[in-house]
Scaffold this motif. Structure first.
Motif, mmCIF file in Angstrom:
data_model
loop_
_atom_site.group_PDB
_atom_site.id
_atom_site.type_symbol
_atom_site.label_atom_id
_atom_site.label_comp_id
_atom_site.label_asym_id
_atom_site.label_seq_id
_atom_site.Cartn_x
_atom_site.Cartn_y
_atom_site.Cartn_z
ATOM 1 N N HIS A 4 -27.907 -22.975 37.451
ATOM 2 C CA HIS A 4 -26.663 -23.527 38.316
ATOM 3 C C HIS A 4 -25.211 -23.091 37.810
ATOM 4 N N GLU A 5 -25.139 -22.780 36.543
ATOM 5 C CA GLU A 5 -23.867 -22.580 35.807
ATOM 6 C C GLU A 5 -23.486 -21.465 36.409
ATOM 7 N N GLU A 6 -24.300 -20.476 36.301
ATOM 8 C CA GLU A 6 -23.882 -19.018 36.838
ATOM 9 C C GLU A 6 -23.640 -18.962 38.473
ATOM 10 N N THR A 7 -24.403 -19.773 39.254
ATOM 11 C CA THR A 7 -24.200 -19.581 40.509
ATOM 12 C C THR A 7 -22.810 -20.339 40.904
ATOM 13 N N ARG A 8 -22.477 -21.288 40.041
ATOM 14 C CA ARG A 8 -21.142 -22.153 40.069
ATOM 15 C C ARG A 8 -19.849 -21.127 39.692
ATOM 16 N N LYS A 9 -20.120 -20.260 38.702
ATOM 17 C CA LYS A 9 -19.230 -19.293 38.320
ATOM 18 C C LYS A 9 -19.055 -18.456 39.410
ATOM 19 N N VAL A 10 -19.929 -17.777 40.091
ATOM 20 C CA VAL A 10 -19.898 -16.848 41.414
ATOM 21 C C VAL A 10 -19.204 -17.529 42.513
ATOM 22 N N GLU A 11 -19.458 -18.838 42.695
ATOM 23 C CA GLU A 11 -18.641 -19.769 43.585
ATOM 24 C C GLU A 11 -17.341 -19.748 43.434
ATOM 25 N N VAL A 12 -16.963 -19.918 42.215
ATOM 26 C CA VAL A 12 -15.579 -20.006 41.833
ATOM 27 C C VAL A 12 -14.842 -18.756 41.985
#
Length: 127
Positions: A4-12
């Protein structure tokens, strides 16, 4: 599979790309508007059937030559081009994000979207 953290980084990152693209294009357009009020359009007006048309730059070479000459409409057109380029860059980053997630279906779909966008831009450039 990504966390979830990696996906969040891409979204940011995608959010930052969109924000920076819009802000940059707005600044460039405002600079072009400022040049317009200081120097005028810098392009010839053409009157056809009683209607006045301004021959503004349409090709990249015309835009960059106009910017070098300090023509306001060329700077404004560069800002519009940057605004159009922003979501295209978002599609490219999305392809990379889907590739990192190993989501082949979305890589293919997003690549097709990118090809369609590039084709549309190329066809618009030709006409």
């Amino acid at each position: 599979m990504q966390t979830h953290e990696e996906t969040r980084k891409v979204e940011v990152i995608i959010g930052k790309i969109l924000r920076i693209g819009v802000i940059t294009s707005a600044i460039v357009i405002l600079i072009g508007i400022g040049l317009y009020f200081m120097n005028g359009a810098g392009y010839q007006s053409v009157v056809k059937n009683g209607v006045t048309f301004i021959d503004f730059p349409k090709r990249f070479s015309d835009i960059f030559a106009g910017i070098a000459a300090g023509k306001s409409y060329a700077v404004i057109m560069l800002g519009v081009f940057l605004l159009i380029l922003t979501p295209v860059l978002r599609v490219v980053v999305s392809i990379y994000a889907f590739y990192k997630e190993k989501d082949t279906l979305y890589v293919v779909i997003t690549t097709i979207v990118l090809i369609i966008l590039m084709f549309a831009m190329f066809m618009g450039y030709r006409s």
